[in-house]
Motif scaffolding. Sequence first.
Motif, PDB file in Angstrom:
ATOM      1  N   THR A  36       1.370   2.827  -1.596  1.00 45.82           N
ATOM      2  CA  THR A  36       0.836   1.470  -1.446  1.00 45.82           C
ATOM      3  C   THR A  36       1.020   0.682  -2.745  1.00 45.82           C
ATOM      4  OG1 THR A  36      -0.799   2.454   0.037  1.00 45.82           O
ATOM      5  CG2 THR A  36      -1.180   0.180  -0.601  1.00 45.82           C
ATOM      6  N   LEU A  37       0.779   1.336  -3.870  1.00 49.27           N
ATOM      7  CA  LEU A  37       0.963   0.663  -5.163  1.00 49.27           C
ATOM      8  C   LEU A  37       2.424   0.227  -5.334  1.00 49.27           C
ATOM      9  CD1 LEU A  37      -0.189  -0.137  -7.966  1.00 49.27           C
ATOM     10  CD2 LEU A  37       0.466   2.141  -8.760  1.00 49.27           C
ATOM     11  N   ALA A  38       3.346   1.114  -5.011  1.00 51.34           N
ATOM     12  CA  ALA A  38       4.773   0.780  -5.132  1.00 51.34           C
ATOM     13  C   ALA A  38       5.112  -0.416  -4.231  1.00 51.34           C
ATOM     14  CB  ALA A  38       5.626   1.994  -4.772  1.00 51.34           C
ATOM     15  N   LEU A  39       4.604  -0.395  -2.991  1.00 49.03           N
ATOM     16  CA  LEU A  39       4.887  -1.490  -2.061  1.00 49.03           C
ATOM     17  C   LEU A  39       4.287  -2.804  -2.553  1.00 49.03           C
ATOM     18  CD1 LEU A  39       4.217   0.432   1.281  1.00 49.03           C
ATOM     19  CD2 LEU A  39       6.434  -0.489   0.547  1.00 49.03           C
ATOM     20  N   GLU A  40       3.087  -2.737  -3.118  1.00 41.07           N
ATOM     21  CA  GLU A  40       2.441  -3.955  -3.624  1.00 41.07           C
ATOM     22  C   GLU A  40       3.195  -4.526  -4.827  1.00 41.07           C
ATOM     23  OE1 GLU A  40       0.140  -5.824  -2.372  1.00 41.07           O
ATOM     24  OE2 GLU A  40      -0.086  -4.507  -0.660  1.00 41.07           O
ATOM     25  N   LEU A  41       3.674  -3.651  -5.707  1.00 40.13           N
ATOM     26  CA  LEU A  41       4.434  -4.113  -6.869  1.00 40.13           C
ATOM     27  C   LEU A  41       5.732  -4.778  -6.409  1.00 40.13           C
ATOM     28  CD1 LEU A  41       3.908  -1.056  -9.264  1.00 40.13           C
ATOM     29  CD2 LEU A  41       3.141  -3.398  -9.706  1.00 40.13           C
ATOM     30  N   PHE A 204     -11.747   2.772 -15.929  1.00 42.12           N
ATOM     31  CA  PHE A 204     -11.977   2.910 -14.493  1.00 42.12           C
ATOM     32  C   PHE A 204     -11.305   1.711 -13.832  1.00 42.12           C
ATOM     33  CE2 PHE A 204     -14.401   2.164 -10.614  1.00 42.12           C
ATOM     34  CZ  PHE A 204     -14.416   3.436 -10.063  1.00 42.12           C
ATOM     35  N   LEU A 205     -10.294   1.971 -12.995  1.00 47.49           N
ATOM     36  CA  LEU A 205      -9.484   0.873 -12.465  1.00 47.49           C
ATOM     37  C   LEU A 205     -10.080   0.235 -11.216  1.00 47.49           C
ATOM     38  CD1 LEU A 205      -5.966   2.527 -12.803  1.00 47.49           C
ATOM     39  CD2 LEU A 205      -6.965   0.815 -14.324  1.00 47.49           C
ATOM     40  N   ALA A 206     -10.564   1.079 -10.297  1.00 48.35           N
ATOM     41  CA  ALA A 206     -11.078   0.532  -9.035  1.00 48.35           C
ATOM     42  C   ALA A 206     -11.728   1.623  -8.200  1.00 48.35           C
ATOM     43  CB  ALA A 206      -9.935  -0.086  -8.223  1.00 48.35           C
ATOM     44  N   GLY A 207     -12.675   1.187  -7.391  1.00 47.38           N
ATOM     45  CA  GLY A 207     -13.183   2.044  -6.325  1.00 47.38           C
ATOM     46  C   GLY A 207     -12.494   1.577  -5.042  1.00 47.38           C
ATOM     47  N   ILE A 208     -11.992   2.508  -4.279  1.00 42.45           N
ATOM     48  CA  ILE A 208     -11.343   2.145  -3.006  1.00 42.45           C
ATOM     49  C   ILE A 208     -12.197   2.718  -1.888  1.00 42.45           C
ATOM     50  CG2 ILE A 208      -9.302   2.453  -1.561  1.00 42.45           C
ATOM     51  CD1 ILE A 208      -7.620   2.710  -4.075  1.00 42.45           C
ATOM     52  N   PRO A 209     -12.635   1.887  -0.951  1.00 43.99           N
ATOM     53  CA  PRO A 209     -13.513   2.393   0.111  1.00 43.99           C
ATOM     54  C   PRO A 209     -12.788   3.346   1.061  1.00 43.99           C
ATOM     55  CG  PRO A 209     -12.940   0.087   0.497  1.00 43.99           C
ATOM     56  CD  PRO A 209     -12.344   0.452  -0.825  1.00 43.99           C
ATOM     57  N   TYR A 210     -13.561   4.233   1.676  1.00 44.20           N
ATOM     58  CA  TYR A 210     -13.018   5.010   2.785  1.00 44.20           C
ATOM     59  C   TYR A 210     -12.756   4.012   3.894  1.00 44.20           C
ATOM     60  CZ  TYR A 210     -12.368   8.261   6.526  1.00 44.20           C
ATOM     61  OH  TYR A 210     -11.816   8.934   7.559  1.00 44.20           O
ATOM     62  N   ASP A 211     -11.531   3.974   4.406  1.00 39.17           N
ATOM     63  CA  ASP A 211     -11.155   2.965   5.391  1.00 39.17           C
ATOM     64  C   ASP A 211     -10.671   3.669   6.663  1.00 39.17           C
ATOM     65  OD1 ASP A 211      -9.973   1.010   6.920  1.00 39.17           O
ATOM     66  OD2 ASP A 211      -8.857   0.088   5.274  1.00 39.17           O
ATOM     67  N   PRO A 212     -11.501   3.653   7.719  1.00 35.94           N
ATOM     68  CA  PRO A 212     -11.113   4.378   8.938  1.00 35.94           C
ATOM     69  C   PRO A 212      -9.849   3.820   9.596  1.00 35.94           C
ATOM     70  CG  PRO A 212     -13.187   3.174   9.245  1.00 35.94           C
ATOM     71  CD  PRO A 212     -12.805   2.998   7.824  1.00 35.94           C
ATOM     72  N   MET A 213      -9.423   2.622   9.187  1.00 33.64           N
ATOM     73  CA  MET A 213      -8.227   2.023   9.790  1.00 33.64           C
ATOM     74  C   MET A 213      -6.933   2.602   9.217  1.00 33.64           C
ATOM     75  SD  MET A 213      -9.498   0.099  11.911  1.00 33.64           S
ATOM     76  CE  MET A 213      -8.036  -0.769  12.493  1.00 33.64           C
ATOM     77  N   VAL A 214      -7.074   3.400   8.148  1.00 28.67           N
ATOM     78  CA  VAL A 214      -5.867   3.873   7.458  1.00 28.67           C
ATOM     79  C   VAL A 214      -4.963   4.702   8.375  1.00 28.67           C
ATOM     80  CG1 VAL A 214      -5.107   5.542   5.727  1.00 28.67           C
ATOM     81  CG2 VAL A 214      -6.645   3.726   5.092  1.00 28.67           C
ATOM     82  N   GLU A 215      -5.541   5.592   9.149  1.00 28.81           N
ATOM     83  CA  GLU A 215      -4.729   6.488   9.980  1.00 28.81           C
ATOM     84  C   GLU A 215      -3.809   5.676  10.894  1.00 28.81           C
ATOM     85  OE1 GLU A 215      -4.640   9.658   9.234  1.00 28.81           O
ATOM     86  OE2 GLU A 215      -3.069   9.936  10.743  1.00 28.81           O
ATOM     87  N   ASP A 216      -4.347   4.574  11.414  1.00 31.23           N
ATOM     88  CA  ASP A 216      -3.578   3.724  12.311  1.00 31.23           C
ATOM     89  C   ASP A 216      -2.433   3.013  11.565  1.00 31.23           C
ATOM     90  OD1 ASP A 216      -3.215   2.559  14.857  1.00 31.23           O
ATOM     91  OD2 ASP A 216      -4.049   0.682  14.060  1.00 31.23           O
ATOM     92  N   ALA A 230      -4.821  -1.417   0.176  1.00 33.11           N
ATOM     93  CA  ALA A 230      -3.779  -2.287  -0.371  1.00 33.11           C
ATOM     94  C   ALA A 230      -4.412  -3.427  -1.163  1.00 33.11           C
ATOM     95  CB  ALA A 230      -2.912  -2.838   0.759  1.00 33.11           C
ATOM     96  N   LYS A 231      -5.520  -3.955  -0.653  1.00 34.54           N
ATOM     97  CA  LYS A 231      -6.175  -5.093  -1.330  1.00 34.54           C
ATOM     98  C   LYS A 231      -6.627  -4.668  -2.731  1.00 34.54           C
ATOM     99  CE  LYS A 231      -9.872  -8.428  -0.584  1.00 34.54           C
ATOM    100  NZ  LYS A 231     -10.997  -7.967  -1.416  1.00 34.54           N
ATOM    101  N   ARG A 232      -7.266  -3.495  -2.821  1.00 34.09           N
ATOM    102  CA  ARG A 232      -7.754  -3.054  -4.134  1.00 34.09           C
ATOM    103  C   ARG A 232      -6.593  -2.740  -5.079  1.00 34.09           C
ATOM    104  NH1 ARG A 232     -13.213  -2.561  -4.088  1.00 34.09           N
ATOM    105  NH2 ARG A 232     -12.871  -3.187  -6.231  1.00 34.09           N
ATOM    106  N   LEU A 233      -5.534  -2.153  -4.539  1.00 34.51           N
ATOM    107  CA  LEU A 233      -4.404  -1.798  -5.403  1.00 34.51           C
ATOM    108  C   LEU A 233      -3.637  -3.039  -5.863  1.00 34.51           C
ATOM    109  CD1 LEU A 233      -3.272   1.505  -3.714  1.00 34.51           C
ATOM    110  CD2 LEU A 233      -4.340   1.239  -5.955  1.00 34.51           C
ATOM    111  N   ARG A 234      -3.663  -4.103  -5.023  1.00 31.38           N
ATOM    112  CA  ARG A 234      -3.068  -5.379  -5.428  1.00 31.38           C
ATOM    113  C   ARG A 234      -3.793  -5.882  -6.672  1.00 31.38           C
ATOM    114  NH1 ARG A 234      -3.714  -8.264  -0.340  1.00 31.38           N
ATOM    115  NH2 ARG A 234      -2.465  -6.561   0.453  1.00 31.38           N
ATOM    116  N   GLU A 235      -5.129  -5.745  -6.645  1.00 31.56           N
ATOM    117  CA  GLU A 235      -5.923  -6.196  -7.800  1.00 31.56           C
ATOM    118  C   GLU A 235      -5.644  -5.325  -9.029  1.00 31.56           C
ATOM    119  OE1 GLU A 235      -9.499  -7.611  -4.771  1.00 31.56           O
ATOM    120  OE2 GLU A 235      -9.834  -5.874  -6.078  1.00 31.56           O
ATOM    121  N   VAL A 236      -5.555  -4.007  -8.806  1.00 30.69           N
ATOM    122  CA  VAL A 236      -5.262  -3.089  -9.928  1.00 30.69           C
ATOM    123  C   VAL A 236      -3.906  -3.442 -10.534  1.00 30.69           C
ATOM    124  CG1 VAL A 236      -4.699  -0.681 -10.493  1.00 30.69           C
ATOM    125  CG2 VAL A 236      -6.686  -1.187  -9.075  1.00 30.69           C
ATOM    126  N   ALA A 237      -2.921  -3.705  -9.675  1.00 34.10           N
ATOM    127  CA  ALA A 237      -1.573  -4.021 -10.157  1.00 34.10           C
ATOM    128  C   ALA A 237      -1.610  -5.293 -11.002  1.00 34.10           C
ATOM    129  CB  ALA A 237      -0.614  -4.183  -8.983  1.00 34.10           C
TER     130      ALA A 237
END
Length: 243
Positions: A36-41, A204-216, A230-237
């Motif tokens: 996800t980080l690679a895709l966001e970058l 500490f870069l970010a907390g990422i929530p458990y997201d039940p939608m991920v599997e889908d 993806a939203k949190r990693l966009r912010e980290v990036a």
Amino acid sequence: MDPRTTVINKRLQRTGRIIAVSSGKGGVGKSLVATTLALELAQKGCRVGLFDLDFTSPSTHLIMGAAENVLPEEDKGIIPPVVEGLAYMSLIHFSGDHAAPLRGADVSNALVELLAVTQWGDLDFLVLDMPPGIGDAVLDLVRLVKRIEFLIVTTPSRLAFETVKKQIRLLQELNVPIIGVVENMKMNMADDIEQETGKLGVKFLAGIPYDPMVEDAIGDVEKLRGTAIAKRLREVAAKNITQ
Ligand SMILES: Nc1ncnc2c1ncn2[C@@H]1O[C@H](COP(=O)(O)OP(=O)(O)OP(=O)(O)O)[C@@H](O)[C@H]1O
Ligand SMILES: [Mg+2]
């Protein structure tokens, strides 16, 4: 000395930052975070490579829904195919969906070989999806890739963080830069991992929530871009990587 080790740093000369997404613990979300980080970058307009270094259990191709039969080209080395805008290397290009039953020394050998032969070209970022643990792959990379930096993934569990702590101390002893720690699969607002990370002198870069939608979203990059991860990693990036 193995001549391939000199070749590796030459090969990576035109690669900007080299970021190993790693964790002492398995199953914490390294592959999902790395992909996800690679895709966001890449979405931000950066030139990005993604290298799946989990040779025994590669999974970044599944996360992106990449076909297993995309083949790298050969021209004075191996040129990675472009998948979802990323220069993409994985052992699945060579082994398909067959298991690659490699022993420790063979894993190291495959890693050195692929690093030595891959022509990444001009990249701003090369993201490495690491296998779990603090073993061979981490030690090989630290030894072979001069400019390596680590992004560490943990979960809120003490079982994960205790191992991550050891990994952080090891990297600090080896003077390897650590970009910071991502706490994945958070189920509440507890901030003890953030506190503990701070005590180790690591960001500490970010907390990422458990997201039940991920599997889908597995195998569907557009859906993946819509997840909380993806939203949190966009912010980290934006805050910690491309600035
Ligand atoms: N924030 C999240 N919310 C929900 N599920 C998640 C989250 N992060 C990861 N997962 C799921 O947890 C599982 C493990 O993730 P992943 O394969 O990325 O971990 P890993 O650390 O790379 O594992 P390994 O050590 O085997 O390489 C996957 O099924 C993934 O979809
Ligand atoms: Mg993984």
